[in-house]
Enzyme design. Structure first.
Site, PDB file in Angstrom:
ATOM      1  CG  HIS A 192      -1.985  -0.796   1.382  1.00  0.00           C
ATOM      2  ND1 HIS A 192      -1.963  -2.337   0.839  1.00  0.00           N
ATOM      3  CD2 HIS A 192      -3.372  -0.572   1.265  1.00  0.00           C
ATOM      4  CE1 HIS A 192      -3.013  -2.767   1.051  1.00  0.00           C
ATOM      5  NE2 HIS A 192      -4.122  -1.996   1.480  1.00  0.00           N
ATOM      6  CD  GLU A 195      -5.750   4.691   0.776  1.00  0.00           C
ATOM      7  OE1 GLU A 195      -7.155   4.370   1.051  1.00  0.00           O
ATOM      8  OE2 GLU A 195      -4.986   3.741   1.593  1.00  0.00           O
ATOM      9  CG  ASP A 274     -11.384  -2.388   3.514  1.00  0.00           C
ATOM     10  OD1 ASP A 274     -10.996  -3.248   4.050  1.00  0.00           O
ATOM     11  OD2 ASP A 274     -10.638  -1.396   3.006  1.00  0.00           O
TER      12      ASP A 274
END
Length: 330
Positions: A192, A195, A274
């Protein structure tokens, strides 16, 4: 364009984060846990911002206490994914939540999840593989334990290793040892970045962890030289537009940089992150992107094929999934 029937490949899905709220409420009732504060009046997950989302996520995950719970979770999540036309999915799994990073307990949880995945493949026609993730804000030492669990169970089902969590805690280089161990075990790597961290976080993940995929990565758009570098190097971005919009990173799908990145030759994929937290599904992602950028079936088929090429599964599995992508009616 019949969106639900288009076969889709999803590479960025957090298993616990995909748990339907009703499923978590049911587990809480069974275990006599009071989690009422996690939900809004209409029964959805309730949070204020990304950091509050992390707290709600971990509180919801506290209901998942046994391998049997994860068996049920995998079936529930894959049934919903298959309903959106997903034929192949990679899900992030954390030994942190599955046995507290104890290898013996992790094996028990993993066995339960694999059994459920096999059952879902027979029932719903969807194939699942696992990518073990360490949790960034839990720190580098716990990440090492997670990496050992990943390395010891690497194979045809656990196919990758990554890192998730709060991007503002620590630096990618702090986790180099864990990524080196995973790489040596034959696992493919993702992280990740880009973001909540800017373009520099993408560069750090690429340079310090030597990953081949980036989870999110959308803030690379703030540095067009980096965007072009991603395109030239063939780095794959696991883009989750609905998640980014829901968390306020971009105001609308039309403002999302996935369109620009695609036009500049970056290998973008589409995922839900999610999904119940962000009120989305893979079908909704496709519908919103179609409306925002006028993407047609040809574009989505190209993205699905690129997603499969970037998947961490073995060649035999890819061949099986590729056949499903090629059976789409013209």
């Amino acid at each position: 364009m019949n969106v639900p029937t288009l076969p889709k490949v999803e590479l960025h899905l957090h298993l616990e984060g995909a748990a339907p709220p009703a499923f978590i409420r049911g587990l809480a009732r069974e275990k006599k846990m009071d989690l009422s504060g996690l939900f809004s009046e209409n029964g959805a997950y309730r949070y204020k911002d990304f950091w509050d989302f992390l707290k709600v996520y971990e509180a919801a995950t506290s209901t998942l206490q046994r391998p049997e719970d994860y068996h049920r979770l995998v079936l529930a999540v894959l049934e919903e994914s298959a309903a959106s036309g997903v034929v192949y999915s990679e899900t992030f799994l954390s030994p942190d939540f599955c046995g507290g990073r104890d290898l013996g307990a992790w094996r028990e949880y993993l066995h339960a999840m694999r059994e459920a995945a096999d059952q879902a493949e027979r029932q719903f026609g969807i194939t699942l593989r696992g990518v073990v993730t360490c949790i960034r804000h839990f720190g580098p030492e716990k990440a090492r334990q997670t990496a050992r669990c990943a390395a010891e169970t690497a194979g045809d089902w656990i196919v990758g290793f990554g890192i998730a969590g709060d991007e503002k805690v620590g630096q990618p280089k702090d986790f180099r040892w864990s990524f080196d161990l995973a790489r040596e075990a034959g696992l493919r790597l993702t992280a990740h970045a880009g973001e909540w961290g800017g373009p520099d976080s993408v560069r750090a993940a690429l340079n310090d962890l030597e990953v081949e995929r980036i989870g999110h990565g959308v803030r690379a758009i703030e540095d067009l030289a980096l965007v072009d570098e991603l395109a030239e190097r063939g780095v794959v971005l696991e883009v989750c537009p609905g998640s980014n919009v829901a968390l306020g990173l971009y105001p609308t799908f039309r403002d999302h940089p996935i369109g620009t990145m695609f036009d500049r030759g970056v290998k973008v994929t589409i995922s839900t992150d999610d999904p119940p937290f962000f009120h989305t599904t893979m079908a909704r992602e496709y519908e919103e992107l179609h409306r925002a950028f006028d993407w047609d079936e040809g574009v989505f088929e190209k993205i699905a094929r690129a997603s499969l090429d970037a998947a961490f599964c073995d060649d035999d599995t890819k061949s099986k999934i590729r056949a499903k992508l090629e059976t789409v009616d013209a």
